[in-house]
Design a protein around this motif. Structure first.
Motif, PDB file in Angstrom:
ATOM      1  N   ALA A 187       0.850  -1.210   0.000  1.00 51.21           N
ATOM      2  CA  ALA A 187       0.000   0.000   0.000  1.00 51.21           C
ATOM      3  C   ALA A 187       0.876   1.248   0.000  1.00 51.21           C
ATOM      4  N   THR A 188       0.476   2.229  -0.801  1.00 47.23           N
ATOM      5  CA  THR A 188       1.260   3.466  -0.913  1.00 47.23           C
ATOM      6  C   THR A 188       0.666   4.575  -0.061  1.00 47.23           C
ATOM      7  N   VAL A 189      -0.651   4.473   0.212  1.00 41.47           N
ATOM      8  CA  VAL A 189      -1.345   5.494   1.001  1.00 41.47           C
ATOM      9  C   VAL A 189      -2.151   4.786   2.078  1.00 41.47           C
ATOM     10  N   ILE A 190      -2.054   5.275   3.306  1.00 41.44           N
ATOM     11  CA  ILE A 190      -2.872   4.739   4.404  1.00 41.44           C
ATOM     12  C   ILE A 190      -3.796   5.863   4.870  1.00 41.44           C
ATOM     13  N   ASN A 191      -5.103   5.582   4.755  1.00 33.72           N
ATOM     14  CA  ASN A 191      -6.113   6.590   5.083  1.00 33.72           C
ATOM     15  C   ASN A 191      -6.804   6.185   6.381  1.00 33.72           C
TER      16      ASN A 191
END
Ligand code: KIV
Ligand code: ZN
Length: 538
Positions: free
Chosen positions: A169-173
């Motif tokens: 994963a490149t973005v963790i929201n």
């Protein structure tokens, strides 16, 4: 290879108007309207457009695919639950974008795991591992969200995030899904995640806050101060229930207070904010409250004598920003009735619409009709007319003409003639409770479609007596079961097919009738698309 150092204070704006925003009750945008909003979001300079939820319905899929293929600049993202079918469908929809992203999510709160997923923490970990790995095998850019994170155990959420990061994963929201958190809590939650998940520093951390307690923007800002560098937000703050963080508010907060936040900033072209807000309001039918921060009609108006006196002496006495910074120059006179086609073309270009050929002819014809009836045509009039005239959706039904007899002594009576999808013109009449009710029911009679009005509103485009009227209609089909199977994808049991339509005219009855026809066409198109869709696999 680029040698530029990443800008540590740059906050990415992830716009979810077309996904979470479109989930607002009563909003039902067609593919043409979604595309129009997406083009405006690109002009606004957002970093990411979450274009929709492709598995939800064939219409959602088509809209996401059209945006991925036609909108340039921002990352185009689609939403997918943590399962193989969703992720595959999402990838199909976004894969042609210049920069595609898959956003997948799975709840980490025990409330959701036990009561909604009817699952276990161990299963959630397995699901996240498999779905992020699958998404990563299809797309380099993958965002993962632990839904309802702020009500979840932070240690367990951290374990799940580490799995998502291990799988690429490149973005963790971090969603505050139910809008429950307070700013200091939200910031502390993110800080704790940074402590627990070593690899988080190598990814982009993102905020996603809902406004149930009116804290969505405050929580997003607290998240940014805790290190998040992506904010998920929506134009006019639309979204599930009380909505999402309002894009224009978080952007202007970072813009106006940059000097006090160590230079936090976005790439948004702030002068496009007001226009983006008006477009979304017009197409969704969601009114902007007059005192709404940044884009409300009164956001820059000074009413009391003391305030007016101060502003006349020096604007800084009662103003913290210039209305022009957000693109609110509403009353500028741009054209008169003697203006020609070339002047109209230049005025439209100034407003951001490159219009030529047939489209320019159509816009000019419409402009002349209005200019003949109104003394002045303002920038806002022109914008309303051009977005009305250049609508891209198929017009299944069109209004040919209408007669309305209104009186204080007799019930109002309306007769309409409408042209159907096959070109045939039919008439219908109705005696109603008011002229608008009469014309809407006459349209039902002429089309033979049983539609029920859910929302209706008329606004003036400008604050003058000769203002153009802008009507907005949301309706639902009376008997969707006749047109739509009960297992239709995208519909919950008992849910009805709805449609929204807007129109602008000098005559408010004409605006209302045209908006009703557009809403009807949109609902009928949606019902046929749903009826033709394959049975759901979920
Ligand atoms: O509010 C929420 O949790 C969401 C997720 C799908 C990110 O919208
Ligand atoms: Zn949400």
């Amino acid at each position: 290879m680029s040698t530029a150092t990443p800008d540590a204070q740059r906050v990415q704006i992830f716009d979810t108007t077309l996904r979470d925003g479109e989930q607002s009750p009563g909003i039902s945008l067609n593919a043409g309207e979604k595309l129009e909003i997406a083009h405006q979001l690109a002009r606004l300079g957002v970093d990411v457009i979450e274009a929709g939820f492709p598995i939800a319905s064939p219409g959602d899929f088509a809209a996401v695919q059209a945006i991925a293929r036609q909108v340039h600049g921002p990352v185009i993202c689609g939403l997918a639950r943590a399962n193989a079918g969703d992720i595959e469908r999402c990838h199909e929809a976004i894969k042609d974008a210049e920069r595609p992203r898959i956003h997948t999510f799975c709840s980490t709160s025990d409330i959701h795991i036990e009561h909604q997923l009817r699952s276990t923490r161990e299963d959630v970990k397995g699901l996240v591992r498999a779905s992020v790995a699958q998404a990563k095998s299809l797309c380099a850019d993958v965002e993962f969200s632990p839904m309802d994170a702020t009500r979840a155990d932070v240690e367990f959420t951290a374990e799940v995030l580490q799995i998502a990061l291990d799988e690429g994963a490149t973005v963790i929201n971090v969603p505050d899904t139910v809008g429950y958190a307070m700013p200091q809590e939200y910031a502390a939650f993110l800080t704790r995640l940074y402590e627990l998940v070593g690899d988080l520093r190598g990814a982009t951390l993102s905020t996603h806050c809902h406004d149930d307690l009116g804290l969505a923007v405050a929580n997003s800002f607290a998240g940014v101060q805790a290190g998040a560098r992506q904010v998920e937000c929506a134009i006019n703050g639309i979204g599930e229930r009380a909505g999402n963080a309002s894009l224009e508010e978080i952007v202007m907060l970072l813009h106006v207070r940059a000097a006090h936040t160590g230079g936090l900033h976005t790439g948004v072209e702030t002068t496009e904010l007001a226009r983006s807000s008006r477009l979304v309001s017009r197409l969704t039918g969601y009114v902007i409250q007059p005192n709404k921060a940044i884009v409300g009609r009164n956001a820059f108006a000074h009413e009391s004598g003391i305030h007016q006196d101060g502003v006349l002496k020096d604007r800084s006495t009662f103003e913290i920003m210039d209305a022009r910074t957000v693109g609110l120059e509403v009353n500028a006179l741009v054209l008169g009735k003697h203006s020609g086609r070339a002047a109209l073309k230049v005025a439209l270009e100034d407003l951001g619409y490159a219009v030529d050929g047939q489209a320019l002819n159509a816009a000019f014809k419409r402009f002349k009709e209005v200019a003949d009836r109104k003394k002045t045509v303002t920038a806002m009039d022109l914008e309303a007319l051009v977005t009305d005239e250049l609508r891209t959706e198929a017009k299944a039904w069109e209004l040919e003409w209408f007669d309305v007899e209104a009186s204080t002594r007799r019930p109002p009576h309306a007769t309409v003639a409408v042209k159907g999808p096959d070109g045939a013109v039919t008439q219908g009449s109705f005696t109603g409770d008011g002229p608008v009710d009469a014309i809407f029911k006459a349209i039902n009679a002429a089309t033979g479609i049983d539609a029920r009005l859910r929302e209706f509103r008329v606004d003036a485009v400008t604050p003058y007596a000769d203002a153009l009227g802008e009507a907005s209609v949301v309706l639902e089909l009376g008997d969707p079961a006749a047109a739509v199977r009960t297992d239709t994808p995208g519909l919950l049991t008992g849910e009805r097919v709805s449609g929204a339509g807007q129109a602008v005219a000098t005559d408010i009855i004409e605006a209302a009738a045209t908006a009703y026809m557009r809403a009807l066409s949109s609902a009928v198109a949606k019902a046929s698309a749903l009826a033709a869709a394959p049975a759901p696999a979920w």
